[in-house]
Design a protein around this motif. Structure first.
Motif, mmCIF file in Angstrom:
data_model
loop_
_atom_site.group_PDB
_atom_site.id
_atom_site.type_symbol
_atom_site.label_atom_id
_atom_site.label_comp_id
_atom_site.label_asym_id
_atom_site.label_seq_id
_atom_site.Cartn_x
_atom_site.Cartn_y
_atom_site.Cartn_z
ATOM 1 N N LEU A 94 -30.322 24.906 4.522
ATOM 2 C CA LEU A 94 -29.546 24.911 3.748
ATOM 3 C C LEU A 94 -28.044 24.410 4.292
ATOM 4 N N LEU A 95 -27.923 24.892 5.882
ATOM 5 C CA LEU A 95 -26.911 24.847 6.574
ATOM 6 C C LEU A 95 -27.262 23.237 7.673
ATOM 7 N N PRO B 259 -22.190 24.863 12.943
ATOM 8 C CA PRO B 259 -22.726 25.995 11.783
ATOM 9 C C PRO B 259 -21.491 25.931 10.680
ATOM 10 N N LEU B 260 -20.610 25.917 11.047
ATOM 11 C CA LEU B 260 -19.137 26.351 9.985
ATOM 12 C C LEU B 260 -18.796 25.018 9.445
ATOM 13 N N LEU B 261 -18.229 24.164 9.940
ATOM 14 C CA LEU B 261 -17.937 22.939 8.651
ATOM 15 C C LEU B 261 -18.571 22.288 9.094
ATOM 16 N N THR B 262 -19.706 21.346 9.223
ATOM 17 C CA THR B 262 -20.607 20.558 9.687
ATOM 18 C C THR B 262 -21.708 21.333 8.281
ATOM 19 N N GLY B 263 -22.134 22.095 8.360
ATOM 20 C CA GLY B 263 -23.216 23.273 7.692
ATOM 21 C C GLY B 263 -22.314 23.935 6.360
ATOM 22 N N PHE B 264 -20.895 23.947 6.570
ATOM 23 C CA PHE B 264 -20.206 24.597 4.788
ATOM 24 C C PHE B 264 -20.694 22.670 4.131
ATOM 25 N N SER B 265 -19.769 21.524 4.826
ATOM 26 C CA SER B 265 -20.697 20.829 3.881
ATOM 27 C C SER B 265 -21.462 20.710 3.813
ATOM 28 N N GLN B 266 -22.944 20.479 4.550
ATOM 29 C CA GLN B 266 -24.484 20.649 4.198
ATOM 30 C C GLN B 266 -24.411 21.458 3.217
ATOM 31 N N SER B 267 -24.636 22.423 2.990
ATOM 32 C CA SER B 267 -24.306 23.552 2.316
ATOM 33 C C SER B 267 -24.256 23.565 0.688
ATOM 34 N N ILE B 268 -22.091 23.067 0.159
ATOM 35 C CA ILE B 268 -22.061 22.735 -0.865
ATOM 36 C C ILE B 268 -22.695 21.624 -1.499
ATOM 37 N N ASN B 269 -22.902 20.906 -0.572
ATOM 38 C CA ASN B 269 -23.576 19.429 -0.823
ATOM 39 C C ASN B 269 -24.995 19.587 -1.427
ATOM 40 N N ASP B 270 -26.109 20.608 -1.323
ATOM 41 C CA ASP B 270 -27.697 20.848 -1.470
ATOM 42 C C ASP B 270 -26.542 21.895 -3.005
ATOM 43 N N TYR B 271 -25.762 22.575 -3.013
ATOM 44 C CA TYR B 271 -25.151 23.184 -4.589
ATOM 45 C C TYR B 271 -25.056 22.574 -5.412
ATOM 46 N N PHE B 272 -23.954 21.459 -5.389
ATOM 47 C CA PHE B 272 -23.732 20.471 -5.688
ATOM 48 C C PHE B 272 -24.475 19.141 -6.541
ATOM 49 N N ASP B 273 -25.743 19.018 -5.444
ATOM 50 C CA ASP B 273 -26.443 17.785 -5.479
ATOM 51 C C ASP B 273 -27.967 18.308 -6.256
ATOM 52 N N ARG B 274 -28.365 19.228 -6.512
ATOM 53 C CA ARG B 274 -29.606 20.141 -6.703
ATOM 54 C C ARG B 274 -30.347 19.076 -7.470
ATOM 55 N N HIS B 275 -29.541 18.364 -8.817
ATOM 56 C CA HIS B 275 -30.359 17.704 -9.372
ATOM 57 C C HIS B 275 -31.129 16.999 -8.961
ATOM 58 N N LEU C 68 -12.671 21.494 6.407
ATOM 59 C CA LEU C 68 -12.359 22.195 5.334
ATOM 60 C C LEU C 68 -12.890 21.667 3.661
ATOM 61 N N PHE C 69 -11.369 20.879 3.994
ATOM 62 C CA PHE C 69 -11.263 20.483 2.330
ATOM 63 C C PHE C 69 -12.213 18.840 2.411
ATOM 64 N N LEU C 70 -12.617 17.881 2.944
ATOM 65 C CA LEU C 70 -12.894 16.860 3.299
ATOM 66 C C LEU C 70 -14.219 17.090 2.468
ATOM 67 N N ALA C 71 -14.742 18.525 3.410
ATOM 68 C CA ALA C 71 -16.182 18.772 3.040
ATOM 69 C C ALA C 71 -16.652 19.814 1.909
ATOM 70 N N TYR C 72 -15.033 19.618 1.433
ATOM 71 C CA TYR C 72 -16.072 20.006 -0.130
ATOM 72 C C TYR C 72 -15.157 19.386 -0.755
ATOM 73 N N ALA C 73 -14.446 17.930 -0.601
ATOM 74 C CA ALA C 73 -14.315 17.196 -1.898
ATOM 75 C C ALA C 73 -15.374 16.327 -2.129
#
Length: 336
Positions: free
Chosen positions: A22-23, A66-82, A138-143
């Protein structure tokens, strides 16, 4: 005594591997590359390293990868699951290997660890700029992925945010942590922008793999807006602009030989771009990668089937990386 095969398929290990997937560790390489080139560009030598430098380097690598880039990938997978259910059903969430609650826990914990890491760097260095850069990343990864912002729904905003978060932030972080000069010298700003433009070109090409799902979900990525070849031309323009800025920067700072080296690397890059534009779905290189076990671990079948040319573009554009590494090595006397 349990066999190695049994251990490899144990539920605990499989769950851990799913969370790591996921990361998306492969995506950490680009930001790490920018960070390491940025460290080299400061002129820091092995003989100058202190224990504090080692601690800063270790923490920064953890923050960027693992943290900034991993966060970006993980949250992207969550919101893009469809979307992944259409474009990449092998991913952990659409395949059912990770529940939605576990996915939320994944990116929440990763984000908190990122905040803790950058706070520790702030305590060590006493520099507020470390926090500013880390929080910006972190904000850009979330946004990029989260509702309310969803920068990825706009091709121009999405690629720009990736370029800044994945390349400009790591380069400037390296410059600030290891440069003996205060602030960000213009040399580092220019090379950070160069790497950001390269990332923008690559993410545009990467969007080809999800063009079908993006169209169905009305995402205005550049391949959706301008078509495959139109988006290619935009990506090529970004990559080539980066190379031009690199050459001009070298010439302005008096590194004439390196400027000519950049021009020399520019030629095969242009040839490769012309080949890709003429035959974007030539899969011969990808097939050769797929026959190799290491290659199969880096490229998923859904990615390779959707847009084989992306791999060739990735290889060709990395000539710029060779140029950057060679340049900083010569500039600071690593080669005698």
């Amino acid at each position: 005594m349990p066999s190695s095969d049994a251990a490899a398929t144990s539920p605990l290990l499989q769950t851990l591997l799913n969370h790591v997937q996921l990361l998306d560790p492969v995506t950490w390489l680009g930001p790490w590359q920018c960070f390491c080139c940025g460290v080299l560009a400061t002129g820091l030598r092995l003989s100058d390293l202190t224990l504090l430098d080692g601690v800063k380097f270790f923490l920064a690598c953890g923050l960027i990868g693992p943290l900034l880039t991993g966060f970006s990938q993980s949250i992207n997978d969550y919101f893009d699951r469809h979307l992944d259910a259409i474009n990449d059903p092998e991913r952990p969430i659409p395949s059912g290997r990770i529940s939605l609650s576990a996915a939320r826990a994944n990116f929440t914990l990763t984000g908190l660890l990122a905040l803790g890491n950058m706070s520790l760097l702030y305590v060590i260095t006493g520099s507020l700029l470390i926090l500013i850069l880390g929080i910006a990343g972190l904000f850009l990864a979330y946004a990029y992925s989260a509702p309310g912002f969803r920068l990825k729904e706009n091709g121009w905003l999405g690629t720009t945010s990736v370029g800044i978060g994945y390349c400009l932030v790591p380069w400037l972080l390296a410059a600030h942590l290891f440069s003996r000069e205060p602030g960000f010298p213009s040399f580092h700003l220019a090379l950070g922008v160069v790497n950001a433009l390269v990332a923008m070109g690559l993410i545009t090409m990467n969007d080809f793999k999800s063009i079908e799902g993006d169209r169905k979900n009305n995402l205005r990525t550049l391949p959706v807006l301008y078509g495959e070849r139109g988006a290619m031309l935009i990506a090529f323009a970004e990559i080539n602009l980066a190379q031009v800025i690199f050459v001009i920067t070298c010439l302005l700072f008096g590194y004439v030989t390196i400027g000519w080296l950049g021009i020399a690397f520019f030629v095969p890059q242009l040839v490769q771009q012309v080949q890709l534009y003429r035959a974007p779905n030539d899969s011969r290189l990808l097939e050769s990668i797929g026959r190799n076990a290491a290659g199969r671990s880096l490229v998923s079948q859904s990615q390779s089937g959707a847009h084989p040319g992306f791999i060739r573009f990735l290889v060709g554009s990395n000539l710029l990386t060779v140029t950057a590494l060679t340049a900083v090595s010569i500039v600071h006397g690593y080669w005698h």
